[in-house]
Scaffold this motif. Sequence first.
Motif, PDB file in Angstrom:
ATOM      1  N   PHE A  80     -29.026  24.945  51.528  1.00  0.00           N
ATOM      2  CA  PHE A  80     -28.865  24.051  52.671  1.00  0.00           C
ATOM      3  C   PHE A  80     -28.806  24.927  53.907  1.00  0.00           C
ATOM      4  CE2 PHE A  80     -25.997  22.290  55.894  1.00  0.00           C
ATOM      5  CZ  PHE A  80     -26.685  21.128  56.219  1.00  0.00           C
ATOM      6  N   MET A  81     -29.671  24.649  54.885  1.00  0.00           N
ATOM      7  CA  MET A  81     -29.787  25.515  56.060  1.00  0.00           C
ATOM      8  C   MET A  81     -29.506  24.744  57.336  1.00  0.00           C
ATOM      9  SD  MET A  81     -30.447  28.687  56.691  1.00  0.00           S
ATOM     10  CE  MET A  81     -30.130  29.443  58.280  1.00  0.00           C
ATOM     11  N   LEU A  82     -28.379  25.063  57.957  1.00  0.00           N
ATOM     12  CA  LEU A  82     -28.077  24.594  59.307  1.00  0.00           C
ATOM     13  C   LEU A  82     -28.334  25.776  60.230  1.00  0.00           C
ATOM     14  CD1 LEU A  82     -24.988  22.509  60.437  1.00  0.00           C
ATOM     15  CD2 LEU A  82     -25.923  24.335  61.846  1.00  0.00           C
ATOM     16  N   HIS A  83     -29.360  25.655  61.066  1.00  0.00           N
ATOM     17  CA  HIS A  83     -29.715  26.764  61.960  1.00  0.00           C
ATOM     18  C   HIS A  83     -28.866  26.686  63.219  1.00  0.00           C
ATOM     19  CE1 HIS A  83     -31.786  29.842  64.031  1.00  0.00           C
ATOM     20  NE2 HIS A  83     -32.534  29.059  64.789  1.00  0.00           N
ATOM     21  N   ASP A  84     -28.230  27.795  63.539  1.00  0.00           N
ATOM     22  CA  ASP A  84     -27.269  27.852  64.638  1.00  0.00           C
ATOM     23  C   ASP A  84     -27.967  27.959  65.979  1.00  0.00           C
ATOM     24  OD1 ASP A  84     -24.714  27.978  65.780  1.00  0.00           O
ATOM     25  OD2 ASP A  84     -24.735  30.165  65.789  1.00  0.00           O
ATOM     26  N   GLY A  85     -27.698  27.008  66.859  1.00  0.00           N
ATOM     27  CA  GLY A  85     -28.151  27.139  68.233  1.00  0.00           C
ATOM     28  C   GLY A  85     -27.320  28.188  68.936  1.00  0.00           C
ATOM     29  N   PRO A  86     -27.948  29.158  69.590  1.00  0.00           N
ATOM     30  CA  PRO A  86     -27.190  30.310  70.091  1.00  0.00           C
ATOM     31  C   PRO A  86     -26.389  30.006  71.348  1.00  0.00           C
ATOM     32  CG  PRO A  86     -29.506  30.499  70.704  1.00  0.00           C
ATOM     33  CD  PRO A  86     -29.399  29.290  69.835  1.00  0.00           C
ATOM     34  N   PRO A  87     -25.072  30.210  71.311  1.00  0.00           N
ATOM     35  CA  PRO A  87     -24.299  30.149  72.555  1.00  0.00           C
ATOM     36  C   PRO A  87     -24.640  31.346  73.433  1.00  0.00           C
ATOM     37  CG  PRO A  87     -22.930  30.963  70.781  1.00  0.00           C
ATOM     38  CD  PRO A  87     -24.236  30.565  70.160  1.00  0.00           C
ATOM     39  N   TYR A  88     -24.329  31.240  74.697  1.00  0.00           N
ATOM     40  CA  TYR A  88     -24.656  32.310  75.633  1.00  0.00           C
ATOM     41  C   TYR A  88     -23.548  33.352  75.629  1.00  0.00           C
ATOM     42  CZ  TYR A  88     -27.028  34.400  79.589  1.00  0.00           C
ATOM     43  OH  TYR A  88     -27.716  35.262  80.393  1.00  0.00           O
ATOM     44  N   ALA A  89     -23.917  34.618  75.512  1.00  0.00           N
ATOM     45  CA  ALA A  89     -22.938  35.722  75.409  1.00  0.00           C
ATOM     46  C   ALA A  89     -22.409  36.076  76.792  1.00  0.00           C
ATOM     47  CB  ALA A  89     -23.589  36.930  74.742  1.00  0.00           C
TER      48      ALA A  89
END
Length: 961
Positions: free
Chosen positions: A57-66
């Motif tokens: 099962f793959m939930l792809h992480d939307g990247p937060p801003y560093a």
Amino acid sequence: MTESKPQDLYRETVFLPTTSFPMRGSLPKREPEMLERWAAEGLDDSLFQQSQGRQVFMLHDGPPYANGHLHIGHALNKILKDVINRAHRMSGYGVHYIPGWDCHGLPIEWKIEEEYRKRGQDKDGVPVLQFRAECRAYAQKWLDIQAAEFRRLGVQAEWARRYATMDFSSEAAIVGEIGKFLLNGLLYRGLRPVMWSPVEKTALAEAEIEYRDHESTAIHVAFPIIHDPTPAHALEDVAAVIWTTTPWTIPANRAIAYGPDITYAVVRVDDVTDGALLEPESKVLVAEDLIEPFCAAAGISAHHVLYTLPGRALKGAVCAHPLRGQGYDFDVPMLPGEHVTTEAGTGLVHTAPAHGEDDFSLGRQYGLEITELVMDDGRYAEWVPLFAGVHVFRAAEPVCAALADVMRHAAAAGQAPAGLVARTVMVHSYPHSWRSRAPIIYRATPQWFIRMDGEGSLRQRALEALEKVTFVPAQSRNRLTSMVEGRPDWCISRQRAWGVPIAVFVEKRTGEVLRDPAVMKRIVDAFAAEGADAWYSSPAGRFLGEGRDPEDYEQVFDIVDVWFESGSTHAFVLGHDGLPFPADVYLEGSDQHRGWFQSSLLESVGTKGVAPFRTLVTNGFVLDEQGRKMSKSLGNVIAPQDVNDSLGADILRLWVMNSDTNEDLRIGKDILKQQGELYRRLRNTLRWLLGALDGFSEEERVAYDDLPELERWVLHRLGELGGLVARAVETHEWVGVYPALHGFCAADLSAFYFDVRKDAIYCDGPASPKRRAARTVLDHLHRCLCAWLAPVLVFTAEEAWLARPGNTQSIHLQPFPDIPAQWHQPALEDRWAMLRGVRRVITTEIETARRNGIVGSSLQAAVTLPLAEQEASVFGEVDWCELAIVSQVDVSIEAGSAPIYLDQPDGVQDGVQGTPHGGPVVRAASGHKCARCWKVLEEVGTIAAHPQLCLRCNDVVQGGA
């Protein structure tokens, strides 16, 4: 010596709850300790090993801003993802959650530039590679801080495999994706208006825009008609009047748009108010429907209409620019425009092709000049007549002054009106940069675009791909679909330094972009080895290869929009190292329909032909308790770090899952206090279970068929909750699941089942069938509740699981329990709803008797319970003493009476046959109080060896069942 009380003599014979699980959670202290223990035990490695061989099962992480500490919106989003991932893992899936970060772009550049300004240093004087290195170090610092903060929230991930858009491999993949658009013909460079920030000196994406109130100068301007195409010369000495809220665009005007189906009127001014700029006898052209508001704005107190004419009659009409003779000596044609309406203004639309989408489209259709009058910092170029060097947001005064001079000159010369007709100030919603919070402008500049329409239309393919995507909630489909339908070509270029360059070459002689797969491969290989810095540190010949003279080519240094970068993350996360493509789920806030959801869709469809996700899950925004946006100025910001330190991450996680995440959520001190109370109830449920299960062994277990009806009802309710959790796992719709779980613990267990069975569990002997049955069910409850709470209360569930002797492996390595089909007994649901209704009637009467001093505790009560014959037959053999927690119940069958309890848990049934019987009657129980179980019974005192005990308690004390 103190004399012992009678009950003290038998205290040790009562099976009171015993557990090491404390009443107080002390989460701020225990949670970090548990994180350290998990790290020492290698829990993440164990979870990774467990996933091998399972369906992924793959939930792809939307990247937060560093950039900066996590805010409450980050916490909401990451907790939701974590719950979904953990629930899928415990449902038997292999879960590989790869956290990611967005590391390039303007906000980080700004932070570095701020440091330069503090030191009095000029950013433009710093070598680009040094500047980029400082940006990289800044992003890495915040990436590490945010990773630690996510872990503190209990988020489980494969942290060692994290991705970042600034990784060399990521930068290579991003430039490779740019290359795919280059080679498939969708990437082009063109001059067109884009949303531009004069403060940040760069184009902005739609997702980087917010709308805020802004004060603008609105003006009506007269353009004298110098070519009249009408047969009757209806437009002789007439001026066409436009209205605009951007006076600074008047120097860029190149046309006036009219609506072919709109009726226009030539209005003669008969009289004006003091201060009006138009003179009596002036003639102006406006839409017939807008005459009255126009006259009110222009101070025209009397007028009459000379002619009316259809808009199509204006074809071929030409105006003079109102500043003609002052450097604006060009004709202004009147052109038909489908975008023209009579909702506001004059029905004639000022058209500056360099400063608006509709204007640009009309200009391109009719070959108008696309002027570049405004520089990147928002000032007019030095060669712009009258306004050179003036900033556009300070241009209203000089523009209005120049137009007012023209109007006075025209009036003095008896010519057709020209120049300023009216001026007002208005406050309206206006686009601003969400970073600088400064207003933006539309400005035509050469930019790189991805084509949405044309051959192999990206727009159409994206819309077709969305038809195969599941949306949670379902109504969010309309939002993304409409945005894709209406969006212009995607501007992907930015005029900055920190990011991945649009690494292409343009042939100087022809202006054509170089589309050579070999060149692109050399670029990708260089980026993979050295990062995007290779574009700045290497000579162009390294990439062009032999046979091409670098002098013949322009090397492009614009960087790619960060939304393109984050939209490309599927290319370097999914489909590699055993990870599937497309992802099962993308989950982000509702703002990402115009951001990451959309950029990921377009990027993937453009390069792979399919959407990168099967399901899109959307969560709302976080507001304060009054429904306001959080801001430091209001003092209503709730930081997740503060909640962790004061209450614990489990409280924050419970808040998320007790909320309707499909809508905007509210949070504040009172709401968190409420969540703390809910948490305490759940914790007390777990604590009582653990205490009552002390010493439980498999030999004590009772088979399902041998369980009393009450225990089978509890298992039925447990099965219902298991189905609720299973459906949430399948659909990703978790709203309402954990409130239902809390309601079960509070109402069904603590307030009812535990209350009813405490006597058997505490006072029955170890071999008692009822006690064994109850403890069998408590064992099921403990296993199920710990497992179902584990995705949310990650720390508490672990603590409650390991507090059970024999449990040594983490709850997070356990599966969700399988619910046997035989537990499903819907008939028990209805029956026990009625029985609990009768119980409520009895307990209400007991409370009344307590207030009246008839009894103290409920065990001091005796109840007469009248039942109709029908009720008695339906209820059957029920232990009313146990159910009502009283010492004596006398059931009386009232022949011929109507039932008052059936189907009416909270009151008397209407429309029954027969005479209703009376309700329960409460009196003081006769007999003596048992020193061990505290029931008041006649039998107490009949046993010589233990005169203070009832028969049941005597047997237990004597070692019997």
